[in-house]
Structures are given as C-alpha cells and as structure tokens.
Write an enzyme that holds these catalytic residues in place. Sequence first.
Site, PDB file in Angstrom:
ATOM      1  N   CYS A 174       0.856  -1.285  -0.243  1.00  0.00           N
ATOM      2  CA  CYS A 174      -0.078   0.152   0.048  1.00  0.00           C
ATOM      3  C   CYS A 174       0.885   1.161   0.034  1.00  0.00           C
ATOM      4  O   CYS A 174       1.923   1.417   0.689  1.00  0.00           O
ATOM      5  CB  CYS A 174      -0.854  -0.097   1.161  1.00  0.00           C
ATOM      6  N   GLU A 217      -9.157  -1.076  -1.872  1.00  0.00           N
ATOM      7  CA  GLU A 217      -9.327   0.579  -2.052  1.00  0.00           C
ATOM      8  C   GLU A 217     -10.787   0.663  -1.250  1.00  0.00           C
ATOM      9  O   GLU A 217     -10.933   1.695  -0.604  1.00  0.00           O
ATOM     10  CB  GLU A 217      -9.569   1.024  -3.480  1.00  0.00           C
TER      11      GLU A 217
END
Length: 245
Positions: A174, A217
Amino acid sequence: MNRTSCASLLHLTRVGFRLCAPSTQLSCTSTNSSVSCTRSYSTNIKVRSYLQYMKRRIISPPSPPYSHVCQVGDPVLRSHAAAVDPSAIIGPEIQQVINTMVKVMRKLECVGLSAPQIGVPLRILALEYPQKMLEESSPASREVRGLSVQPLRIFVNPKLRVLDGQTVLFQEACESISGFSATVPRFRSVEVSGLNEKGEAIVWQASGWPARILQHEMDHLDGVLYIDRMDCKTFININWQAHNE
C-alpha cells in the site's frame, strides 16, 4: 544573560531553531568572593531545519487534495469516508479530487487509490492496470494472480458485493504504508456498483487481481488498512535485503 539564569534559551543553530529547557541539575563551585553555578540544558523537542522553518513562514503548507499519499498515522486513513452528493460529482471540487487521484496514482505507478489517501475523506476510488505493467509480469504470475489489463475506472459511493466467498492469499502492499508488504486474504470475485466520474450509474464484476484492488480500496473508504487483515508473520520491509548490503 548570566549562567545562573533559569530562563529558557532559544538557540539558532545551523540545523534550525531549538528550544532548550533547563534540566533540574545544578552544579555550583565556590570561591572566597563568589559562587559560580552552571546548568545543563536538554530537550526532547524535534528540531526543524532552518530551511523548513523559513519555507513555512513564506509558503503555506499544502491542503487536500494532496499531490502526495498520506502515510499511516494520519487520522484521515482511519476515518469512515463520507458519501458524495451525486449532484456534486460533475462540480469543480469533486472533479479536482478525481483528477488529483488519477495524477498521483499514475505518478507513483500504483494500480489503485482512494480519496482518503490524498487527504479527502470522501467515498471515491480509482483503479487502473495498464498494459505496460502487465507486460512486466511473467506469464506464470499473470495466470496465478489473475492479472489483466484494466482501463481507468472511477467509482463514487461504491458498494461491494461478494460473488465468490472463497479467499485467496497473496502478498499485498500500500502506498500509505510505504516500504512494507504482507500476505492478505481477499475474496476471489466481487461486484461493485456506484457512480462514475460523470455521475452515471455503473456496475462491474471483477475477479482475480482486479477484485483484490477493489477490496483494498474499499477498505480505505471505511478506515481499514491491509495491516488489519494481514497474516502478521508475513509482514516485511520490502527492502530488507538492501539493508544488509
């Protein structure tokens, strides 16, 4: 100022301003005519470079939407993002957020990004898997991970539905936890519905890696990071080998 003064001292050093509060230790020596005392000074205050200090005096700090990705520790990454008013999607403010998301995502060459990652707590996400990135993966990796080219997709107020409850484990990273990675379970196949950047209703079914991107997400919109779902024993610094060289 004499050495017996108890006032705080402001030192201008080559690395910036440092505020030094006096410690509790006092050392004194005496002679026939006078007493000489000295104090030791220490601080736990973080030093900011003089350049940074002057920059902030002249230029205001940036405000969201940022042109960078917020890092873990920023409260915005742990907040529950608010829904976007559908009538505002085509307005300049939401369009600026979307355009900034796409710009940052492509600059960093990542495959997905959420609005909270650029400091905006709204339910907007973007994903894209370009041909160039697919070509950099081996045929074996493409097959195992379910990689496929995906055009740019924007989802506003997305809702996720699981199509296949079976989970698969793969290493995940990430941009908001820069430099680290871990194995994370994700559903094999999902469906997302919502509005696109034009405010139009859309529905998309995804499997393999695109499904993983969507789930990653979507988590961001609920203040969830992959470290909340990871196998802790697989958490690594992706540059650990370089540190040993």
